[in-house]
Design a protein around this motif. Structure first.
Motif, PDB file in Angstrom:
ATOM      1  N   UNK A 144       0.832  -1.202   0.000  1.00 15.51           N
ATOM      2  CA  UNK A 144       0.000   0.000   0.000  1.00 15.51           C
ATOM      3  C   UNK A 144       0.869   1.256   0.000  1.00 15.51           C
ATOM      4  N   UNK A 145       1.900   1.254   0.785  1.00 16.53           N
ATOM      5  CA  UNK A 145       2.738   2.456   0.886  1.00 16.53           C
ATOM      6  C   UNK A 145       3.462   2.753  -0.417  1.00 16.53           C
ATOM      7  N   UNK A 146       4.075   1.742  -1.012  1.00 15.68           N
ATOM      8  CA  UNK A 146       4.874   1.966  -2.217  1.00 15.68           C
ATOM      9  C   UNK A 146       3.976   2.305  -3.405  1.00 15.68           C
ATOM     10  N   UNK A 147       2.883   1.578  -3.573  1.00 13.45           N
ATOM     11  CA  UNK A 147       1.980   1.850  -4.695  1.00 13.45           C
ATOM     12  C   UNK A 147       1.319   3.215  -4.516  1.00 13.45           C
ATOM     13  N   UNK A 148       0.973   3.583  -3.289  1.00 11.22           N
ATOM     14  CA  UNK A 148       0.385   4.902  -3.038  1.00 11.22           C
ATOM     15  C   UNK A 148       1.348   6.016  -3.421  1.00 11.22           C
ATOM     16  N   UNK A 166       4.050   0.884 -13.005  1.00 11.43           N
ATOM     17  CA  UNK A 166       4.657  -0.448 -13.074  1.00 11.43           C
ATOM     18  C   UNK A 166       5.919  -0.526 -12.224  1.00 11.43           C
ATOM     19  N   UNK A 167       6.733   0.527 -12.260  1.00 12.59           N
ATOM     20  CA  UNK A 167       7.957   0.519 -11.459  1.00 12.59           C
ATOM     21  C   UNK A 167       7.666   0.442  -9.973  1.00 12.59           C
ATOM     22  N   UNK A 168       6.630   1.149  -9.526  1.00 14.72           N
ATOM     23  CA  UNK A 168       6.251   1.092  -8.121  1.00 14.72           C
ATOM     24  C   UNK A 168       5.739  -0.281  -7.720  1.00 14.72           C
ATOM     25  N   UNK A 169       4.977  -0.916  -8.611  1.00 18.55           N
ATOM     26  CA  UNK A 169       4.457  -2.253  -8.320  1.00 18.55           C
ATOM     27  C   UNK A 169       5.603  -3.254  -8.213  1.00 18.55           C
ATOM     28  N   UNK A 170       6.551  -3.179  -9.137  1.00 23.67           N
ATOM     29  CA  UNK A 170       7.697  -4.090  -9.082  1.00 23.67           C
ATOM     30  C   UNK A 170       8.541  -3.842  -7.836  1.00 23.67           C
ATOM     31  N   UNK A 171       8.694  -2.566  -7.478  1.00 21.32           N
ATOM     32  CA  UNK A 171       9.450  -2.254  -6.265  1.00 21.32           C
ATOM     33  C   UNK A 171       8.735  -2.783  -5.025  1.00 21.32           C
ATOM     34  N   UNK A 172       7.412  -2.654  -4.991  1.00 19.53           N
ATOM     35  CA  UNK A 172       6.637  -3.186  -3.872  1.00 19.53           C
ATOM     36  C   UNK A 172       6.771  -4.697  -3.797  1.00 19.53           C
ATOM     37  N   UNK A 173       6.787  -5.347  -4.952  1.00 21.95           N
ATOM     38  CA  UNK A 173       6.933  -6.799  -4.959  1.00 21.95           C
ATOM     39  C   UNK A 173       8.298  -7.211  -4.407  1.00 21.95           C
ATOM     40  N   UNK A 174       9.345  -6.529  -4.827  1.00 18.30           N
ATOM     41  CA  UNK A 174      10.688  -6.879  -4.356  1.00 18.30           C
ATOM     42  C   UNK A 174      10.818  -6.633  -2.854  1.00 18.30           C
ATOM     43  N   UNK A 175      10.325  -5.486  -2.394  1.00 19.96           N
ATOM     44  CA  UNK A 175      10.392  -5.181  -0.962  1.00 19.96           C
ATOM     45  C   UNK A 175       9.589  -6.194  -0.158  1.00 19.96           C
ATOM     46  N   UNK A 234      20.011  -4.239  -4.731  1.00 21.92           N
ATOM     47  CA  UNK A 234      20.862  -3.472  -5.630  1.00 21.92           C
ATOM     48  C   UNK A 234      20.344  -3.524  -7.060  1.00 21.92           C
ATOM     49  N   UNK A 235      19.843  -4.686  -7.481  1.00 20.59           N
ATOM     50  CA  UNK A 235      19.274  -4.788  -8.828  1.00 20.59           C
ATOM     51  C   UNK A 235      18.039  -3.906  -8.963  1.00 20.59           C
ATOM     52  N   UNK A 236      17.217  -3.877  -7.905  1.00 17.31           N
ATOM     53  CA  UNK A 236      16.026  -3.023  -7.934  1.00 17.31           C
ATOM     54  C   UNK A 236      16.410  -1.558  -8.015  1.00 17.31           C
ATOM     55  N   UNK A 237      17.423  -1.166  -7.260  1.00 16.54           N
ATOM     56  CA  UNK A 237      17.880   0.227  -7.301  1.00 16.54           C
ATOM     57  C   UNK A 237      18.481   0.576  -8.658  1.00 16.54           C
ATOM     58  N   UNK A 238      19.187  -0.380  -9.231  1.00 13.24           N
ATOM     59  CA  UNK A 238      19.861  -0.126 -10.510  1.00 13.24           C
ATOM     60  C   UNK A 238      18.880  -0.014 -11.661  1.00 13.24           C
ATOM     61  N   UNK A 239      17.899  -0.910 -11.706  1.00 11.99           N
ATOM     62  CA  UNK A 239      17.020  -0.961 -12.866  1.00 11.99           C
ATOM     63  C   UNK A 239      15.671  -0.286 -12.648  1.00 11.99           C
ATOM     64  N   UNK A 240      15.249  -0.109 -11.381  1.00 15.33           N
ATOM     65  CA  UNK A 240      13.928   0.453 -11.130  1.00 15.33           C
ATOM     66  C   UNK A 240      13.965   1.778 -10.389  1.00 15.33           C
ATOM     67  N   UNK A 241      15.138   2.178  -9.898  1.00 12.73           N
ATOM     68  CA  UNK A 241      15.166   3.368  -9.067  1.00 12.73           C
ATOM     69  C   UNK A 241      14.377   3.142  -7.785  1.00 12.73           C
ATOM     70  N   UNK A 242      14.741   2.057  -7.091  1.00 16.27           N
ATOM     71  CA  UNK A 242      13.979   1.580  -5.922  1.00 16.27           C
ATOM     72  C   UNK A 242      13.729   2.675  -4.902  1.00 16.27           C
ATOM     73  N   UNK A 243      14.728   3.546  -4.664  1.00 19.64           N
ATOM     74  CA  UNK A 243      14.614   4.553  -3.610  1.00 19.64           C
ATOM     75  C   UNK A 243      13.555   5.588  -3.917  1.00 19.64           C
ATOM     76  N   UNK A 244      13.107   5.691  -5.150  1.00 19.54           N
ATOM     77  CA  UNK A 244      12.068   6.663  -5.480  1.00 19.54           C
ATOM     78  C   UNK A 244      10.704   6.243  -4.964  1.00 19.54           C
ATOM     79  N   UNK A 245      10.544   4.934  -4.671  1.00 22.34           N
ATOM     80  CA  UNK A 245       9.220   4.435  -4.317  1.00 22.34           C
ATOM     81  C   UNK A 245       9.086   4.089  -2.855  1.00 22.34           C
ATOM     82  N   UNK A 246      10.167   4.168  -2.079  1.00 18.31           N
ATOM     83  CA  UNK A 246      10.104   3.798  -0.675  1.00 18.31           C
ATOM     84  C   UNK A 246      10.579   4.954   0.190  1.00 18.31           C
TER      85      UNK A 246
END
Length: 260
Positions: A146-150, A184-193, A248-260
Motif C-alpha cells: 500500500x505504501x509503495x503503490x500509493x 509499473x515501477x512502483x508495483x515491481x518495487x513493492x513486490x521486491x520489498x 541493488x538490482x532493484x535500485x539499478x534498474x527500477x530506481x527503488x529509492x524513489x518508491x520507498x
C-alpha cells in the motif's frame, strides 16, 4: 588536524563497523575448515557452502519460503493496489483510520502479531499451517504494498487518467491501460520489498510453523539446536548476498529509492 575533524570520521567508522561487522564475521565463519562454528575461522574451505545444498530440510523449507514470499506478496499486491488507488484518488471517510489499520503489521511487533493470529484465528478456526503462514505473510507484506503503490499513484497526475476517460475509455479501461503502465515501477518495487520482507520473516513464522512445515529461517534455528557446524553461517551468507543482490538490482534498474 582538529579534534572535531577526527571525531566525525571515527564516529562514521564505528557506525559502519557496528552495522556490517556481524555480517562480515558470519561470512568469514562460513568459509571455516573446522567442524564447529567459530571465529576466527579455522582455515579455509568451501565444503560448508556445498553442504547447504545437500541438507534435505533446507531444500524443503527454502521451497516453502519461496512459496510464501512470492504468493504472499502477490496476494498483498492484489489487495493493496485497489486500496492504494481508492486512498489516493478519492476522499473517503475514515481514510486515515484505514491507513493506520493497514500499517498495523509494521507498527505492532511481530511476536504480538504471530501470537494474536495463533490465538484468535488459527486455533479457534482450525486453520492449516500452510494457510495460516500464507495469511500471515500476506498481512505482513500488505502495508509495504500500500505504501509503495500509493507513492507511485501520488506522483502520477490524475488528469492523465481523466483525459483517457474523456476520450471514451471506461474507468476500468483507463486504470489498466493508463494508470497501471505508469506505476509499473512502483508495483515491481513493492513486490521486491515484500518478497525480501516475507522471505526473511522470523517472529510470526516462529508461532505459526508446525511439524513438517517450516520456513527457511525457522528451519535454520531448529538446525542450530541440534548441529553447530558452519553450514548455518554459510546459508546465512548466501541469503544475505541474495537479499543484497535483489535490492541493488532493484535500485539499478527500477530506481527503488524513489518508491520507498
Amino acid at each position: 588536524m582538529s579534534a572535531r575533524s577526527l571525531f566525525i570520521p571515527f564516529t562514521l567508522f564505528l557506525v559502519i563497523a557496528f552495522l556490517i561487522g556481524p555480517f562480515l564475521i558470519i561470512v568469514a565463519a562460513s568459509f571455516s575448515a573446522g567442524e564447529t562454528l567459530a571465529f576466527p575461522p579455522q582455515g579455509f574451505s568451501l565444503r560448508w557452502i556445498a553442504k547447504v545444498f545437500t541438507v534435505e530440510s533446507f531444500r524443503a523449507s527454502f521451497g516453502m519460503s519461496m512459496f510464501l514470499a512470492i504468493g504472499g506478496t502477490a496476494a498483498a499486491l492484489v489487495l493493496g493496489i485497489p486500496a492504494s488507488y481508492a486512498l489516493s484518488r478519492y476522499r473517503l471517510p475514515g481514510a486515515e483510520f484505514v491507513r493506520t489499520v493497514v500499517s498495523a503489521p509494521i507498527i505492532v511487533p511481530g511476536i504480538i502479531v504471530g501470537l494474536a493470529l495463533l490465538r484468535y484465528i488459527v486455533v479457534p478456526f482450525q486453520v492449516g499451517i500452510t494457510l495460516a503462514l500464507f495469511m500471515a505473510h500476506t498481512a505482513l507484506v500488505l502495508p509495504y504494498a500500500v505504501r509503495v503503490v500509493s507513492a507511485s499513484l501520488d506522483n502520477l497526475r490524475s488528469d492523465i487518467e481523466e483525459a483517457a476517460v474523456l476520450l471514451g475509455s471506461s474507468r476500468p479501461g483507463a486504470f489498466f491501460r493508463v494508470v497501471m503502465p505508469n506505476i509499473r515501477g512502483g508495483i515491481l518495487s513493492a513486490f521486491i520489498l515484500g518478497f525480501v520482507t516475507s522471505f526473511n520473516q522470523v517472529p510470526v513464522s516462529l508461532f505459526l510453523s508446525g511439524p513438517g512445515v517450516r520456513t527457511l529461517p525457522i528451519d535454520m534455528i531448529a538446525y542450530m539446536e541440534i548441529v553447530f557446524d558452519p553450514s548455518v553461517a554459510a546459508l546465512s551468507s548466501l541469503l544475505a548476498f541474495l537479499s543484497i543482490g535483489i535490492v541493488f538490482a532493484a535500485e539499478r534498474f527500477l530506481g527503488f529509492s524513489r518508491y520507498v
